[in-house]
Motif scaffolding. Structure first.
Motif, PDB file in Angstrom:
ATOM      1  N   LEU A 260      33.984 -30.878  27.066  1.00  0.00           N
ATOM      2  CA  LEU A 260      32.693 -30.427  26.539  1.00  0.00           C
ATOM      3  C   LEU A 260      32.653 -30.413  25.017  1.00  0.00           C
ATOM      4  N   ASP A 261      33.787 -30.712  24.379  1.00  0.00           N
ATOM      5  CA  ASP A 261      33.819 -30.730  22.908  1.00  0.00           C
ATOM      6  C   ASP A 261      33.466 -32.106  22.353  1.00  0.00           C
ATOM      7  N   ASN A 262      33.678 -33.133  23.157  1.00  0.00           N
ATOM      8  CA  ASN A 262      33.417 -34.500  22.699  1.00  0.00           C
ATOM      9  C   ASN A 262      31.904 -34.738  22.664  1.00  0.00           C
ATOM     10  N   LYS A 263      31.407 -35.015  21.459  1.00  0.00           N
ATOM     11  CA  LYS A 263      29.962 -35.245  21.318  1.00  0.00           C
ATOM     12  C   LYS A 263      29.595 -36.726  21.365  1.00  0.00           C
ATOM     13  N   GLY A 264      30.608 -37.578  21.508  1.00  0.00           N
ATOM     14  CA  GLY A 264      30.329 -39.006  21.580  1.00  0.00           C
ATOM     15  C   GLY A 264      29.991 -39.580  20.213  1.00  0.00           C
ATOM     16  N   VAL A 265      29.643 -40.864  20.223  1.00  0.00           N
ATOM     17  CA  VAL A 265      29.337 -41.583  18.985  1.00  0.00           C
ATOM     18  C   VAL A 265      27.882 -42.023  19.040  1.00  0.00           C
ATOM     19  N   GLY A 266      27.118 -41.617  18.059  1.00  0.00           N
ATOM     20  CA  GLY A 266      25.722 -42.044  18.076  1.00  0.00           C
ATOM     21  C   GLY A 266      24.854 -41.127  17.232  1.00  0.00           C
ATOM     22  N   PRO A 267      23.556 -41.286  17.373  1.00  0.00           N
ATOM     23  CA  PRO A 267      22.628 -40.596  16.483  1.00  0.00           C
ATOM     24  C   PRO A 267      22.538 -39.093  16.749  1.00  0.00           C
ATOM     25  N   VAL A 268      22.948 -38.648  17.938  1.00  0.00           N
ATOM     26  CA  VAL A 268      22.714 -37.243  18.292  1.00  0.00           C
ATOM     27  C   VAL A 268      23.923 -36.394  17.895  1.00  0.00           C
ATOM     28  N   LYS A 269      23.672 -35.438  16.988  1.00  0.00           N
ATOM     29  CA  LYS A 269      24.780 -34.612  16.482  1.00  0.00           C
ATOM     30  C   LYS A 269      24.766 -33.214  17.091  1.00  0.00           C
ATOM     31  N   ASN A 270      23.585 -32.756  17.423  1.00  0.00           N
ATOM     32  CA  ASN A 270      23.493 -31.371  17.894  1.00  0.00           C
ATOM     33  C   ASN A 270      22.283 -31.201  18.817  1.00  0.00           C
ATOM     34  N   VAL A 271      22.537 -30.709  20.023  1.00  0.00           N
ATOM     35  CA  VAL A 271      21.439 -30.458  20.965  1.00  0.00           C
ATOM     36  C   VAL A 271      21.478 -28.986  21.357  1.00  0.00           C
ATOM     37  N   ALA A 272      20.334 -28.318  21.203  1.00  0.00           N
ATOM     38  CA  ALA A 272      20.253 -26.920  21.636  1.00  0.00           C
ATOM     39  C   ALA A 272      19.524 -26.888  22.972  1.00  0.00           C
ATOM     40  N   LEU A 273      20.234 -26.477  24.009  1.00  0.00           N
ATOM     41  CA  LEU A 273      19.587 -26.366  25.318  1.00  0.00           C
ATOM     42  C   LEU A 273      18.951 -24.993  25.437  1.00  0.00           C
ATOM     43  N   GLY A 274      17.742 -24.934  26.017  1.00  0.00           N
ATOM     44  CA  GLY A 274      17.089 -23.649  26.238  1.00  0.00           C
ATOM     45  C   GLY A 274      17.820 -22.856  27.324  1.00  0.00           C
ATOM     46  N   ALA A 275      17.513 -21.589  27.402  1.00  0.00           N
ATOM     47  CA  ALA A 275      18.169 -20.757  28.399  1.00  0.00           C
ATOM     48  C   ALA A 275      17.809 -21.239  29.805  1.00  0.00           C
ATOM     49  N   GLY A 276      16.547 -21.496  30.008  1.00  0.00           N
ATOM     50  CA  GLY A 276      16.123 -22.026  31.296  1.00  0.00           C
ATOM     51  C   GLY A 276      15.697 -23.475  31.132  1.00  0.00           C
ATOM     52  N   VAL A 277      15.490 -24.155  32.278  1.00  0.00           N
ATOM     53  CA  VAL A 277      15.063 -25.551  32.225  1.00  0.00           C
ATOM     54  C   VAL A 277      13.567 -25.608  31.874  1.00  0.00           C
ATOM     55  N   ASP A 278      13.242 -26.482  30.917  1.00  0.00           N
ATOM     56  CA  ASP A 278      11.834 -26.734  30.580  1.00  0.00           C
ATOM     57  C   ASP A 278      11.288 -27.697  31.643  1.00  0.00           C
ATOM     58  N   GLN A 279      10.497 -27.171  32.562  1.00  0.00           N
ATOM     59  CA  GLN A 279      10.109 -27.951  33.745  1.00  0.00           C
ATOM     60  C   GLN A 279       9.232 -29.159  33.382  1.00  0.00           C
ATOM     61  N   ALA A 280       8.310 -28.969  32.424  1.00  0.00           N
ATOM     62  CA  ALA A 280       7.425 -30.080  32.042  1.00  0.00           C
ATOM     63  C   ALA A 280       8.250 -31.228  31.466  1.00  0.00           C
ATOM     64  N   MET A 281       9.192 -30.849  30.640  1.00  0.00           N
ATOM     65  CA  MET A 281      10.075 -31.844  30.025  1.00  0.00           C
ATOM     66  C   MET A 281      10.915 -32.560  31.098  1.00  0.00           C
ATOM     67  N   ALA A 282      11.407 -31.784  32.043  1.00  0.00           N
ATOM     68  CA  ALA A 282      12.245 -32.352  33.098  1.00  0.00           C
ATOM     69  C   ALA A 282      11.445 -33.317  33.979  1.00  0.00           C
ATOM     70  N   ARG A 283      10.184 -32.943  34.217  1.00  0.00           N
ATOM     71  CA  ARG A 283       9.331 -33.843  35.016  1.00  0.00           C
ATOM     72  C   ARG A 283       9.135 -35.178  34.296  1.00  0.00           C
TER      73      ARG A 283
END
Lengths: 167, 640
Positions: free
Chosen positions: A58-81
């Motif tokens: 879970l520490d490996n962030k991979g290589v690419g444009p995304v450096k930091n993602v903040a996940l919400g406490a719950g799932v954003d249902q509209a976004m998930a749809r």
């Protein structure tokens, strides 16, 4: 299979052929094929010990444009749809949500990988399979079948990530 | 010392002015690996029916764009979506003789939106989109034959023209060929171009006397609003033209004031006549072309529009017709004359205003040669054909018979330089050379004979183009390179205008194809009588579905295949054993349809023809074909 065994098998085969009868001939090929499959399975077992699906990092962030993602406490249902729709049109030819297909199943992926890693894999697959150790291993686990860059935006990849949280 | 070093470094830097310090021709055309050419050049394919794209100065070929011909390389003209592009009033015509490309202009400058080309044989004009490098539209030209003085655009791309090379009976009828004289007509067609979409519409046809209309160029600057067409066979001969069409000492350049005719039309002028011609339009959202047959055309009798059309006598059987970047001079090259003839636009207008006519031809006023002549280039060459301009006051004319390119000054009409061609040069192209603002760095001569220039390849050789550096006073031959087909003219444009706009993929969400399978779950197979529709998708490295059963002998199987890749340069191919048409090459996000009519029972494979991954060979599938009366259920699968 040792050379001796092989020779014996061959002789046995010739013997059967000599006796005539097609069914016996078929049996011979069936027999040989079964043996081969067993051998491959055994090798698979060894390979699977190294398989990327068993790696949790879970520490490996991979290589690419995304450096930091903040996940919400719950799932954003509209976004998930929205993510589910994108997944259907851009990803489903190779990924089934809950089982291994051409590529791995995204179900549970966030237990094994960081969200940044997942998004970078979506957005930057060409570089990931060259530079990221897990992505490299995945490419090998999946027979060198490359992950296609579907030209998604970061926003779209983020929606797909949210969809993965519902699986 | 520092200045010297930096000077040297500049000469080697990737984007530096390589030509300035280079001492050899090789250095001037060398584009190092990974670097790009400075110009795109579009060469007509002549009898290939296609347009080829090259880089300058390297002479490397980048692409062949199918236009009027079926093209097995990607299935153009074979796939269901592209077959309508080749529809005409004569039915499906899978070939043409593609002649003169011309790039769209705004204010007389190349804008790089579209390139227009003409089909010479079955008269057609095509528009190619320069974002996708695909043929977007083809319009047939009625009442014409041999669409040769074409397809040149006016300075804001208001019109693209199509003048007929052969005069024919209008309307067509069954009459004796010996009755040619006075009975045949030469149609000059003006096709308007919608400013936003480029969509073409045949607005009017001027019904000229039955001469042969050879080439044409638009006026520009002060002569904007006029169009000039060379003629030969003003004798109106119908046999042995080699002799009989070369009797007159002078033929004509027809000067057409199209603005005047446009005004006449907009005020209700002209005669509508029945005509049948196809208009084929490709839609990039449905990925499909549609062909419509039009039934009517508006014709104009030039004698009914005073002040619109005049004839400028020009020696002798003039071929090329070129207008200089300022629009002041119209150059007509008599291919059987040794001299170049330069007409003055100002003198022409003065003569018209003074009504100094020298008779008429079928009611069209003829001006006096001396009254319109600006001067002649006494070149001593033989067979002048075509002229382009460098934007610095110089013109470059090809001489077919004496095989040379001649540089001369437009104002003084003095010859500055002449360089031999190998051999028999036809057209010459300078990027932007048919515009108000040429990019006068290179000239490309398009030669007709190639022997001895390359390794022999049997009796047939590709035609040879020759690249000249024209940045100095003297021209310098830099490179020979082969061109495909038989190029007639070319158009060049700086890469920096086109490259940034080039489209990389088709977006899946914009795909409105009726038969697209856009999600993995939309793939399926449906039967409708003996028609079977396969909705198939593809991505590295498999087809969905890859096993299909329940097809019968006598079925007509439509493979509708959508490429789900969204990555630049990842097309996939589709080839079906026994399909009697072609393969498909399907761009990312695109849908294409191939029809297969299986005639033999068995299990038949299909596969991808374009290598995209290590698992390329594995990108395959099977179709089971059962007897015509079989009751095997239609089924399909992947991974089962």
């Amino acid at each position: 299979m040792s050379t001796i065994e092989k020779t014996m098998l061959l002789l046995f085969g010739i013997l059967l052929t000599a006796c005539g009868g097609t069914p016996e001939k078929k049996e011979k090929f069936t027999y040989e094929r079964t043996k081969t499959e067993k051998k491959v399975e055994a090798e698979d077992q060894v390979a699977e010990d190294k398989a990327a699906k068993d790696i949790t990092d879970l520490d490996n962030k991979g290589v690419g444009p995304v450096k930091n993602v903040a996940l919400g406490a719950g799932v954003d249902q509209a976004m998930a749809r929205a993510g589910k729709e994108l997944f259907k049109s851009k990803c489903m030819l190779c990924h089934k949500p809950d089982k291994k297909f051409i590529g791995p199943a995204p179900q549970g992926v966030l237990d094994r990988r960081s969200p940044e890693w997942v998004m970078n894999m979506i957005l930057n697959p060409e570089v990931m399979v060259k530079e990221d150790p897990i992505a490299k291993q995945l490419l090998m686990d999946y027979n060198g079948s490359p992950m296609a860059n579907q030209g998604l935006t970061e926003e779209e990849a983020r929606k797909i990530l949210e969809y993965f949280r519902t699986l | 010392m520092a200045v010297m070093f930096s000077g040297c470094n500049n000469s080697k830097s990737p984007n530096g002015n390589r030509g300035a310090l280079a001492s050899t021709a090789a250095e001037k055309v060398y584009v190092p690996p990974g670097e790009h050419d400075e110009f795109y050049a579009f060469f007509s394919g002549g009898y290939s029916g296609n347009l080829t794209v090259y880089g300058l100065p390297s002479g490397r070929m980048f692409k062949e764009i199918p236009v009027f011909s079926q093209f097995p390389t990607n299935g153009y003209g074979y796939s269901e979506e592209t077959k309508p592009m080749l529809n005409t009033s004569h039915g499906f015509i899978p070939w043409d003789d593609l002649h003169h490309p011309d790039i769209s202009q705004t204010n007389g400058k190349l804008d790089g939106r579209w390139i227009f080309v003409n089909g010479n044989n079955t008269p057609r004009i095509a528009r190619i989109d320069l974002k996708t490098f695909e043929t977007d539209e083809i319009i047939e030209v009625p009442n014409s034959a041999g669409n040769h003085s074409s397809s040149f655009v006016t300075e804001n791309t208001e019109y693209v023209v199509a003048g007929t090379r052969f005069s024919v009976p209008v309307p067509q009828k069954d009459i004796s060929i010996k009755e040619y004289k006075g009975n045949f007509k030469g149609a000059l067609s003006f096709i308007e171009v919608a400013p936003e979409t480029g969509r073409m519409n045949l607005k009017f046809q001027i019904m000229m006397p039955g001469f042969d209309y050879d080439l044409s160029h638009p006026g520009r600057g002060k002569s904007h609003g006029w169009f000039f067409f060379t003629t030969y066979n003003t004798e109106e001969a119908n046999t042995l033209l080699e002799v009989n069409a070369s009797q007159n000492d002078k033929d004509f350049i027809a000067a057409v004031n199209w603005k005047k005719i446009e005004e006449y039309i907009n005020n209700g002028g002209g005669t509508k006549m029945p005509a049948e011609y196809a208009h084929n339009v490709y839609d990039h959202s449905t990925h499909s072309a549609k062909s419509t047959i039009k039934k009517e055309v508006l014709t104009v009798d030039p004698t009914k529009v005073p002040g619109a059309v005049f004839l400028l006598p020009t020696p002798k059987s003039p071929h090329g017709c070129d207008v200089d970047p300022t629009g002041k001079y119209i150059i007509g090259n008599g291919k059987l004359s040794a001299d170049l003839t330069i007409h003055s636009f100002d003198k022409m207008i003065a003569a018209i205003e003074a009504e100094k006519f020298d008779g008429n031809a079928y009611g069209i006023p003829i001006l006096k040669f001396e009254d319109v002549l600006a001067g002649q280039v006494k070149s001593g060459g033989l067979g002048p054909l075509h002229t382009e301009f460098d934007g610095k006051g110089n013109a470059y004319t090809t001489f077919f018979i004496s095989s040379e390119l001649v540089k001369w000054n437009v104002e003084t009409r003095e010859v500055i330089d002449r360089q031999p061609n190998y051999y028999s040069v036809g057209h010459v192209m300078i990027p932007g050379g048919n515009s108000a603002a040429p990019f006068g760095k290179y000239a490309v001569a398009m030669n007709k004979i190639t022997k001895d220039r390359y390794l022999p390849t049997g009796p047939e050789l590709e035609h040879s183009a020759q690249l000249f550096d024209i940045s100095g006073e003297k021209m310098e031959l830099l490179l020979d390179f082969p061109t495909h087909g038989e190029p007639h003219y070319a158009a060049g444009i700086p890469a920096e205008i086109l490259a940034p706009k080039s489209q990389k993929i088709y977006r899946l969400e914009d795909n409105k194809h009726e038969f697209a399978a856009l999600g993995g779950d939309e793939t399926r197979v449906e039967r409708n009588g003996n028609e079977v529709h396969v909705y198939m998708s593809m991505i590295r490295s498999h087809f969905t579905p890859d096993n299909i059963e329940g097809i019968r002998v006598g079925d007509k199987v439509y493979f509708h295949i959508t490429n789900h890749e969204q990555d630049f340069d990842v097309p996939h191919g589709f080839a079906m054993i026994g399909a009697n048409n072609a393969e498909l090459l399907i761009m990312p996000g695109q849908t294409r349809t191939l029809v297969w009519e299986p005639e033999q029972v068995g299990v038949w494979p299909f596969y991808c023809t374009d290598f995209c991954s290590a698992l390329h060979q594995e990108m395959q599938g099977y179709v089971r074909v059962s007897p015509a009366n079989s009751d095997i259920k239609l089924s399909w699968s992947l991974g089962e």
